[in-house]
Design a protein around this motif. Structure first.
Motif, mmCIF file in Angstrom:
data_model
loop_
_atom_site.group_PDB
_atom_site.id
_atom_site.type_symbol
_atom_site.label_atom_id
_atom_site.label_comp_id
_atom_site.label_asym_id
_atom_site.label_seq_id
_atom_site.Cartn_x
_atom_site.Cartn_y
_atom_site.Cartn_z
ATOM 1 N N TRP B 244 17.180 -8.345 25.200
ATOM 2 C CA TRP B 244 18.186 -9.325 25.645
ATOM 3 C C TRP B 244 19.520 -9.048 24.979
ATOM 4 C CZ3 TRP B 244 17.295 -11.558 29.889
ATOM 5 C CH2 TRP B 244 16.027 -12.047 30.226
ATOM 6 N N LEU B 245 19.441 -8.782 23.678
ATOM 7 C CA LEU B 245 20.659 -8.461 22.948
ATOM 8 C C LEU B 245 21.285 -7.200 23.508
ATOM 9 C CD1 LEU B 245 22.599 -8.658 20.540
ATOM 10 C CD2 LEU B 245 20.923 -7.413 19.208
ATOM 11 N N MET B 246 20.420 -6.217 23.771
ATOM 12 C CA MET B 246 20.869 -4.938 24.321
ATOM 13 C C MET B 246 21.644 -5.159 25.618
ATOM 14 S SD MET B 246 20.632 -1.709 23.872
ATOM 15 C CE MET B 246 21.481 -0.547 24.909
ATOM 16 N N THR B 247 21.079 -5.976 26.514
ATOM 17 C CA THR B 247 21.726 -6.230 27.799
ATOM 18 C C THR B 247 23.096 -6.872 27.603
ATOM 19 O OG1 THR B 247 19.548 -6.591 28.728
ATOM 20 C CG2 THR B 247 21.407 -7.345 30.028
ATOM 21 N N ALA B 248 23.127 -7.927 26.787
ATOM 22 C CA ALA B 248 24.383 -8.645 26.581
ATOM 23 C C ALA B 248 25.429 -7.743 25.936
ATOM 24 C CB ALA B 248 24.134 -9.880 25.715
ATOM 25 N N MET B 249 24.977 -6.984 24.949
ATOM 26 C CA MET B 249 25.892 -6.127 24.205
ATOM 27 C C MET B 249 26.412 -5.001 25.079
ATOM 28 S SD MET B 249 24.917 -4.139 20.738
ATOM 29 C CE MET B 249 25.103 -5.142 19.322
ATOM 30 N N LEU B 250 25.503 -4.387 25.820
ATOM 31 C CA LEU B 250 25.878 -3.253 26.672
ATOM 32 C C LEU B 250 26.891 -3.692 27.722
ATOM 33 C CD1 LEU B 250 24.946 -0.306 26.745
ATOM 34 C CD2 LEU B 250 23.384 -0.892 28.559
ATOM 35 N N ALA B 251 26.607 -4.826 28.385
ATOM 36 C CA ALA B 251 27.509 -5.297 29.437
ATOM 37 C C ALA B 251 28.883 -5.597 28.855
ATOM 38 C CB ALA B 251 26.940 -6.537 30.109
ATOM 39 N N GLY B 258 35.993 -8.588 24.032
ATOM 40 C CA GLY B 258 37.193 -9.348 23.730
ATOM 41 C C GLY B 258 38.187 -9.402 24.875
ATOM 42 N N LEU B 259 37.752 -8.994 26.059
ATOM 43 C CA LEU B 259 38.607 -9.108 27.240
ATOM 44 C C LEU B 259 37.908 -10.034 28.216
ATOM 45 C CD1 LEU B 259 39.545 -5.359 27.665
ATOM 46 C CD2 LEU B 259 40.995 -7.183 26.796
ATOM 47 N N GLU B 260 38.692 -10.884 28.873
ATOM 48 C CA GLU B 260 38.085 -11.917 29.700
ATOM 49 C C GLU B 260 37.287 -11.325 30.852
ATOM 50 O OE1 GLU B 260 40.915 -14.604 31.279
ATOM 51 O OE2 GLU B 260 39.379 -15.885 32.172
ATOM 52 N N GLU B 261 37.852 -10.287 31.503
ATOM 53 C CA GLU B 261 37.175 -9.757 32.680
ATOM 54 C C GLU B 261 36.186 -8.651 32.316
ATOM 55 O OE1 GLU B 261 40.234 -9.742 31.815
ATOM 56 O OE2 GLU B 261 41.374 -7.996 32.431
ATOM 57 N N GLY B 262 36.100 -8.330 31.011
ATOM 58 C CA GLY B 262 35.199 -7.275 30.569
ATOM 59 C C GLY B 262 33.766 -7.449 31.048
ATOM 60 N N PRO B 263 33.124 -8.603 30.771
ATOM 61 C CA PRO B 263 31.726 -8.783 31.167
ATOM 62 C C PRO B 263 31.488 -8.602 32.659
ATOM 63 C CG PRO B 263 32.319 -10.460 29.593
ATOM 64 C CD PRO B 263 33.584 -9.706 29.903
ATOM 65 N N LEU B 264 32.453 -9.042 33.489
ATOM 66 C CA LEU B 264 32.288 -8.897 34.947
ATOM 67 C C LEU B 264 32.065 -7.439 35.322
ATOM 68 C CD1 LEU B 264 34.911 -11.237 36.591
ATOM 69 C CD2 LEU B 264 32.520 -11.033 37.232
ATOM 70 N N VAL B 265 32.948 -6.577 34.817
ATOM 71 C CA VAL B 265 32.853 -5.151 35.145
ATOM 72 C C VAL B 265 31.622 -4.539 34.491
ATOM 73 C CG1 VAL B 265 34.052 -2.957 34.997
ATOM 74 C CG2 VAL B 265 35.356 -5.050 35.320
ATOM 75 N N GLY B 266 31.442 -4.853 33.202
ATOM 76 C CA GLY B 266 30.319 -4.270 32.471
ATOM 77 C C GLY B 266 28.980 -4.639 33.084
ATOM 78 N N THR B 267 28.866 -5.891 33.559
ATOM 79 C CA THR B 267 27.579 -6.332 34.093
ATOM 80 C C THR B 267 27.225 -5.570 35.369
ATOM 81 O OG1 THR B 267 28.069 -8.502 33.207
ATOM 82 C CG2 THR B 267 26.235 -8.357 34.710
ATOM 83 N N ILE B 268 28.234 -5.256 36.179
ATOM 84 C CA ILE B 268 27.944 -4.468 37.389
ATOM 85 C C ILE B 268 27.283 -3.155 36.980
ATOM 86 C CG2 ILE B 268 28.975 -3.257 39.355
ATOM 87 C CD1 ILE B 268 31.141 -5.404 39.396
ATOM 88 N N ILE B 283 12.575 6.750 30.112
ATOM 89 C CA ILE B 283 13.769 7.187 29.392
ATOM 90 C C ILE B 283 14.921 6.198 29.535
ATOM 91 C CG2 ILE B 283 13.338 9.668 29.321
ATOM 92 C CD1 ILE B 283 15.141 9.837 31.832
ATOM 93 N N SER B 284 14.622 4.991 30.025
ATOM 94 C CA SER B 284 15.726 4.081 30.315
ATOM 95 C C SER B 284 16.475 3.665 29.052
ATOM 96 C CB SER B 284 15.212 2.872 31.090
ATOM 97 O OG SER B 284 15.097 1.772 30.281
ATOM 98 N N LEU B 285 15.737 3.378 27.974
ATOM 99 C CA LEU B 285 16.405 2.982 26.732
ATOM 100 C C LEU B 285 17.232 4.126 26.167
ATOM 101 C CD1 LEU B 285 14.018 0.870 24.509
ATOM 102 C CD2 LEU B 285 16.189 0.230 25.482
ATOM 103 N N LEU B 286 16.698 5.335 26.306
ATOM 104 C CA LEU B 286 17.391 6.525 25.809
ATOM 105 C C LEU B 286 18.751 6.638 26.474
ATOM 106 C CD1 LEU B 286 16.775 9.166 24.080
ATOM 107 C CD2 LEU B 286 16.346 10.246 26.251
ATOM 108 N N ILE B 287 18.754 6.512 27.813
ATOM 109 C CA ILE B 287 20.003 6.650 28.551
ATOM 110 C C ILE B 287 20.959 5.513 28.205
ATOM 111 C CG2 ILE B 287 20.999 6.646 30.867
ATOM 112 C CD1 ILE B 287 18.485 8.114 31.767
ATOM 113 N N GLN B 288 20.418 4.286 28.115
ATOM 114 C CA GLN B 288 21.284 3.159 27.759
ATOM 115 C C GLN B 288 21.896 3.355 26.379
ATOM 116 O OE1 GLN B 288 19.823 -0.815 28.537
ATOM 117 N NE2 GLN B 288 18.436 -0.023 30.065
#
Lengths: 288, 336
Positions: B244-251, B258-268, B283-288
């Motif tokens: 869960w942390l990985m997902t939130a952090m990665l996005a 620290g940018l308002e629209e950052g999560p929108l783009v990152g989540t896509i 290998i999904s974690l490896l690539i992430q």
């Protein structure tokens, strides 16, 4: 009287395998002391040490402890490479960046281990891994004693290194006050590299004894990171004695937690203790 | 007049997009797309919550899994007590927020890195607790384990879950927008930049941090509870998982921390990765992990940060600066 004798076994065992936690935590605390960055990949690096020793012992037939003669320099160099090409760059941006990079490295190591050695649980098997010895009424597995001895030796070596050598004093100086150390002509980038190299060498040692003591899987790293952090918190950052005592307390409370609450209580007790201690003393029991 | 009209165009576009997203399930769209977009909303909420903490408040909190797992469990247990799941979702968010209040006393005493690791321990403690605890007896998922089915979900279709996801995703965006435009947001920015001088300028650092912790906890909790109504069961090891942390952090990091629209783009990006990589689960974690490291080293400001730089300096100049920096790094890593 009878119940006291029953408790003698878990108490001795906990204190002895607490030595393993001392070794793992020392590597983490060394990097933290110098760079003020928690290397969240440390647990994964320790488990990587276990896997490499596992390969050495199964395919080359080298005894895991003997393997350390090669393993320590190997991990030292690996540490310098990681520090130089990944962590230091991120570190110059911000401490958060370094933490996130370390997190990414940890995931990479975990997944690589999973690919190379499958997610199955492994352990290091040696001629002495099932032996135990007896003190009075208490039977203790030999590997637990080895953990404790290893911790003693490592603490002594690191202590002497930091006290007596120029490099060690430079590391101490950089961890006390980076800017002043720089003014005294100490190159922080180099000190960071050496400190990280030593931390990785300690991860190699920790990995071998971890493999001898407990079974491990590619995902074990996270729990050992949290354990190592717990030990540091208990002992207080930057205090060698603190780390040593913290490791033993952690082992002891894990062992007693297991005795009273069953297998799932093993880590619950020390973790809750960590949070409680942080609440009362945010700088740890022995911290300044 | 002209200006005000032009000012409304982006608003109208956003409104139209939201309306289209809301109407999506009513047209004959394939279920898999609903699933993708549902995940997008959930991950977006997590990323927004995490961005509020790490990006805007300077709280590198590593405990999203605690909020998500607690809220998920609250919702599940309540459905076992014959309470409808939508009440459970709200209750889940509230429990997560209460948890945030409960732990704030202890974790806020820790600074910087202590805070990060202190919060990393929390999901682990909860996981161990929930492995032991059997809140409601009987009919467990399997063999007396700590997993539970979510009850009372009959008649709930993917469409309904989708709308729930849309609601929380939209809510999280609006909450962040309101926060950033308020005095509260200004205070947070001051704390992030320098909390000592913020404090001496009369900002109550503890209270502001606490507010953003509670809000993030609530929002992430609701998203987690909604996710578990979709999944239909809950179990401690995955509920309190570091993924869960990985997902939130990665996005957040991919989009721009620290940018308002950052999560929108990152989540896509994260959602695409999530589903593309599920074919290569091994290998999904490896690539992430590799993506996380590369983005952090090459473009620490994230995709939106990069776009912002382009617009500020004009595309070509920014590109040249970026490549020059790269070349310098490659040819002369030692100087770096």
């Amino acid at each position: 009287m009878d119940s006291l004798a029953d408790l003698a076994t878990p108490i001795t065992m906990g204190i002895l395998y607490g030595g393993l936690y001392v070794v793992i935590a020392l590597g983490l605390s060394l990097v933290f002391g110098v760079m003020k960055v928690i290397n969240v990949a440390h647990g994964d690096m320790v488990v990587l040490g276990s896997y490499i020793a596992f390969v050495a012992s199964t395919s080359l037939g080298i005894d895991p402890i003997l393997w350390l003669v090669l393993g320590i320099p190997l991990f030292f160099i690996l540490g310098i490479v990681i520090q130089r090409f990944f962590l230091y760059r991120a570190f110059k941006m911000s401490a958060d960046a370094a933490l996130i990079i370390a997190f990414g490295l940890g995931l990479i190591i975990q997944n690589a281990e999973q690919l190379a050695w499958t997610p199955l649980s492994r352990s290091l098997q040696t001629s002495y891994s099932l032996k135990s010895f007896q003190i009075g009424e208490v039977y203790i597995p030999l590997v637990y004693l080895l953990d404790f001895i290893a911790a003693l030796i490592i603490i002594l070596i690191i202590h002497q290194f930091l006290k007596r050598t120029y490099l060690g004093q430079a590391i101490t100086a950089a961890s006390q006050d980076r800017q002043t150390a720089e003014l005294m002509g100490i190159n922080p980038a180099r000190v960071y590299q050496i400190a990280f190299g030593i931390s990785m060498a300690l991860a190699a040692v920790g990995g071998v004894f971890l493999g001898l003591t407990f079974p491990f899987t590619p995902t074990s790293g996270v729990s050992f990171l949290i354990i190592a952090f717990g030990v540091i918190i208990l002992g207080g950052l930057g205090s060698m004695t603190g780390t040593f005592i913290g490791g033993l307390i952690f082992g002891l409370s894990q062992s007693l937690g297991g005795t009273f609450l069953g297998p799932t209580g093993q880590l619950l007790v020390p973790f809750v203790m960590v949070i409680v201690i942080l609440t009362i003393r945010p700088q740890g029991l022995f911290g300044r | 007049m002209q200006r005000t009209l032009r000012g409304y165009i982006p608003m109208a576009l956003i409104g139209l997009t939201v309306l289209m997203l809301a109407l999506l399930p009513t047209i004959d769209i394939s279920q898999i797309w609903l699933l993708y977009i549902f995940h997008f909303f959930i991950f977006l909420t997590l990323a927004n919550g995490w961005n509020l903490l790490a990006g805007f408040s300077g709280l590198l909190a590593l405990c999203p899994a605690a909020f998500i797992g607690l809220a998920g469990y609250t919702m599940t247990i309540l459905t076992w007590l014959k309470i409808p799941f939508y009440v459970g979702i709200l209750a889940g968010g509230i429990v997560a927020a209460l948890f945030a209040i409960l732990i704030s006393r202890s974790v806020f005493r820790m600074r910087g890195i202590y805070f990060a690791i202190g919060t990393l321990v929390l999901p682990e403690i909860l996981r161990l607790l929930f492995l032991r605890w059997r809140p409601v007896g009987g009919g467990q998922l399997h063999g007396g384990g700590a997993g539970y089915m979510v009850k009372g979900l009959t008649g709930i279709t993917m469409q309904n879950t989708y709308w729930l996801g849309l609601a929380i995703g939209l809510a999280s965006v609006i909450i962040i927008a309101i926060i950033l435009r308020s005095k509260f947001g200004l205070g947070l920015a001051a704390i992030r930049d320098n909390d000592a001088s913020a404090s001496s300028s009369g900002i109550n650092v503890f209270r502001l941090k606490l507010y953003s912790f509670i809000i993030a906890g609530f929002v992430m909790g609701v998203a987690g509870a909604i996710f578990y109504t979709y999944q239909g069961f809950i179990e401690p090891t995955s509920a309190f998982n570091i993924k869960w942390l990985m997902t939130a952090m990665l996005a957040t990091v991919i989009g721009g921390k620290g940018l308002e629209e950052g999560p929108l783009v990152g989540t896509i990006v994260v959602v695409i990765l999530h589903f593309q990589l599920s074919r290569y689960a091994n290998i999904s974690l490896l690539i992430q992990g590799i993506i996380l490291v590369i983005i952090m080293l090459a473009v620490p400001q994230g995709i939106t940060g990069l776009i912002r730089d382009f617009r500020k300096e004009g595309g070509l100049r920014a590109l040249r600066r970026l490549t020059q920096k790269r070349i310098k790094l490659i040819t002369n890593p030692r100087k770096d």
